[in-house]
Design a protein around this motif. Structure first.
Motif, mmCIF file in Angstrom:
data_model
loop_
_atom_site.group_PDB
_atom_site.id
_atom_site.type_symbol
_atom_site.label_atom_id
_atom_site.label_comp_id
_atom_site.label_asym_id
_atom_site.label_seq_id
_atom_site.Cartn_x
_atom_site.Cartn_y
_atom_site.Cartn_z
ATOM 1 N N LYS A 140 0.823 -0.883 0.003
ATOM 2 C CA LYS A 140 -0.038 -0.144 0.480
ATOM 3 C C LYS A 140 1.349 1.100 0.002
ATOM 4 O O LYS A 140 0.461 2.005 1.035
ATOM 5 N N GLY A 141 1.967 1.256 -0.747
ATOM 6 C CA GLY A 141 2.763 2.439 -1.179
ATOM 7 C C GLY A 141 4.064 2.235 -0.008
ATOM 8 O O GLY A 141 4.480 4.067 -0.115
ATOM 9 N N LYS A 142 3.823 1.598 1.331
ATOM 10 C CA LYS A 142 5.386 1.441 1.944
ATOM 11 C C LYS A 142 6.302 1.122 1.866
ATOM 12 O O LYS A 142 7.178 0.799 1.751
ATOM 13 N N GLY A 143 6.210 0.581 0.645
ATOM 14 C CA GLY A 143 7.422 -1.196 0.426
ATOM 15 C C GLY A 143 8.301 0.133 -0.648
ATOM 16 O O GLY A 143 8.680 0.986 -1.466
ATOM 17 N N TYR A 144 8.821 -0.809 -1.938
ATOM 18 C CA TYR A 144 9.689 -0.678 -2.662
ATOM 19 C C TYR A 144 9.159 -1.134 -3.876
ATOM 20 O O TYR A 144 9.884 -2.552 -3.643
ATOM 21 N N CYS A 145 10.298 -0.428 -5.387
ATOM 22 C CA CYS A 145 9.761 -0.916 -6.646
ATOM 23 C C CYS A 145 12.507 -1.203 -6.846
ATOM 24 O O CYS A 145 11.837 -0.109 -7.222
ATOM 25 N N LEU A 146 12.082 -2.695 -6.906
ATOM 26 C CA LEU A 146 13.944 -2.759 -7.818
ATOM 27 C C LEU A 146 13.474 -3.174 -9.145
ATOM 28 O O LEU A 146 12.477 -3.054 -9.568
ATOM 29 N N ASN A 147 14.079 -2.228 -9.861
ATOM 30 C CA ASN A 147 13.519 -1.421 -11.423
ATOM 31 C C ASN A 147 15.028 -2.276 -11.916
ATOM 32 O O ASN A 147 15.842 -1.566 -12.249
ATOM 33 N N PHE A 148 15.178 -2.932 -12.793
ATOM 34 C CA PHE A 148 15.794 -4.323 -13.858
ATOM 35 C C PHE A 148 15.767 -3.797 -15.043
ATOM 36 O O PHE A 148 14.828 -3.424 -15.856
ATOM 37 N N ARG A 149 17.446 -3.345 -15.439
ATOM 38 C CA ARG A 149 17.221 -3.413 -16.930
ATOM 39 C C ARG A 149 17.105 -4.901 -17.702
ATOM 40 O O ARG A 149 18.272 -5.396 -16.859
ATOM 41 N N THR A 150 17.133 -4.517 -18.219
ATOM 42 C CA THR A 150 16.642 -6.448 -19.204
ATOM 43 C C THR A 150 17.599 -6.079 -20.519
ATOM 44 O O THR A 150 17.651 -5.331 -21.462
ATOM 45 N N THR A 151 18.070 -6.776 -20.615
ATOM 46 C CA THR A 151 19.070 -7.481 -22.420
ATOM 47 C C THR A 151 18.070 -9.239 -22.808
ATOM 48 O O THR A 151 18.057 -10.246 -21.942
ATOM 49 N N LYS A 152 17.616 -9.395 -23.846
ATOM 50 C CA LYS A 152 17.641 -11.302 -23.701
ATOM 51 C C LYS A 152 18.267 -11.500 -23.193
ATOM 52 O O LYS A 152 20.148 -11.981 -22.916
ATOM 53 N N PRO A 153 17.961 -12.985 -21.908
ATOM 54 C CA PRO A 153 18.989 -13.538 -21.211
ATOM 55 C C PRO A 153 18.860 -14.525 -23.091
ATOM 56 O O PRO A 153 18.383 -15.103 -23.568
ATOM 57 N N LEU A 154 19.908 -15.610 -21.970
ATOM 58 C CA LEU A 154 20.410 -16.847 -23.365
ATOM 59 C C LEU A 154 19.989 -17.874 -23.232
ATOM 60 O O LEU A 154 19.768 -18.488 -21.263
ATOM 61 N N LEU A 155 18.723 -18.748 -23.478
ATOM 62 C CA LEU A 155 18.490 -19.802 -23.486
ATOM 63 C C LEU A 155 19.388 -20.993 -22.373
ATOM 64 O O LEU A 155 18.554 -21.301 -21.149
ATOM 65 N N PRO A 156 20.404 -21.006 -22.619
ATOM 66 C CA PRO A 156 20.878 -22.490 -22.324
ATOM 67 C C PRO A 156 21.474 -22.111 -21.226
ATOM 68 O O PRO A 156 21.703 -22.577 -20.375
ATOM 69 N N ASP A 157 22.412 -20.903 -20.603
ATOM 70 C CA ASP A 157 22.181 -20.280 -19.385
ATOM 71 C C ASP A 157 21.250 -20.048 -18.677
ATOM 72 O O ASP A 157 21.382 -20.934 -16.830
#
Length: 299
Positions: A140-157
């Motif tokens: 209810k607005g008391k928490g935090y949000c981690l914002n990730f920058r994304t790039t394409k993941p590698l399926l085998p990894d």
């Protein structure tokens, strides 16, 4: 030799299911946004995540809303029943066996058939500014949000770490189409090999292969009522080949919750904490410490 086992036919269901999984993952990654977000309910949770460089993935059966488990299973069950009615007049043992076994196991989350296990899930979302997200997942607005920058993941990894990144599907027509296509491919495989020496195993084999695919699909299905969440799921523990995930437990609101730890390094390099947003009602003294926590995390 007429009685020699046709290996391609025998394992064909599993090969087809694996190809469907790979195609599904490729389609998911084609839609990967530039940013994904994860909410922490309070400063203590945020501090724990950054300090340990870990996130906790909850066992699917211990998620907050059990209706999420029933929803996908209901769709699968309905599709199987319709297809079974269509093929019942043909009275083919292998098809009857496939439909009976698939219906019996139409809830993949709570079934340990063939050594498969319910997965562990970390919820992410596309919109870190949504008021409804802050209300539901940001305390209810008391928490935090981690914002990730994304790039394409590698399926085998990801696969080596028994991880998948799945975009949640809210459209019921897409959900039904995916399940019906999967069912039909298993049926077609059975029908194409009825004269093969391995035919007696076809129904059982097809049900196991279908179950493998079913687990991936249903963890991606949610009702359209939740479509505003635009959710993605980082999922651990779907592979029947890799060593099973051994859960830890914690207490929450009088219930025992199963979870497993996912190291940030497990899903690098496609995810990085770009920045952290504080909720409108977060405690100012704690908000002032966030920059220092993030600097320590990056060092």
């Amino acid at each position: 030799m007429p009685n020699e086992l046709n290996l391609d036919a025998h394992i064909g269901s599993f090969v087809a299911a694996q190809k469907e999984i790979e195609r599904f993952l490729d389609d998911n990654y084609a839609k990967l946004p530039d940013r994904l977000h994860h909410f922490a309910p309070d400063f203590g949770a945020l501090k724990s995540i950054l300090g340990s460089k870990q996130m906790w993935a909850s066992h699917a059966y211990d998620m907050n809303d059990k209706r999420e488990l029933w929803y996908g299973s209901y769709i699968v069950h309905a599709c199987l029943e319709e297809k079974r009615k269509l093929y019942a007049p043909r009275k083919i043992f292998q098809l009857d066996e496939f439909f009976d076994m698939a219906l019996e196991r139409s809830n993949p989350y709570s079934n340990s058939f063939n050594g498969l296990q319910a997965p562990f899930v970390i919820s992410l979302c596309e919109d870190g500014n949504s008021n409804s997200q802050w209300e539901k997942y940001g305390n209810k607005g008391k928490g935090y949000c981690l914002n990730f920058r994304t790039t394409k993941p590698l399926l085998p990894d990801l696969a080596k770490r028994n991880l998948m990144l799945l975009k949640v599907i809210y459209d019921i027509n897409t959900q039904v189409s995916l399940i019906n296509t999967a069912i039909q491919k298993e049926v077609n495989h059975i029908l194409a090999h009825l004269n093969d020496p391995s035919a007696i195993f076809m129904g059982m084999g097809a049900s196991v292969a279908f179950y493998q695919l079913l687990l991936i699909y249903t963890i991606s299905f949610k009702s359209k009522n939740w479509s505003d969440e635009r959710e993605w799921r980082l999922v651990r523990g779907t592979s029947p080949i890799l060593e099973p995930v051994v859960p830890e437990t914690r207490e929450k609101d009088g219930s025992t919750i199963r979870f497993t730890r996912v190291e940030f390094s497990d899903f690098a390099p496609f995810s990085r904490v770009q920045d952290i947003s504080a909720g409108a009602k977060a405690i100012p003294e704690e908000v002032a410490q966030v920059t220092g926590l993030l600097d320590s995390f990056r060092s």
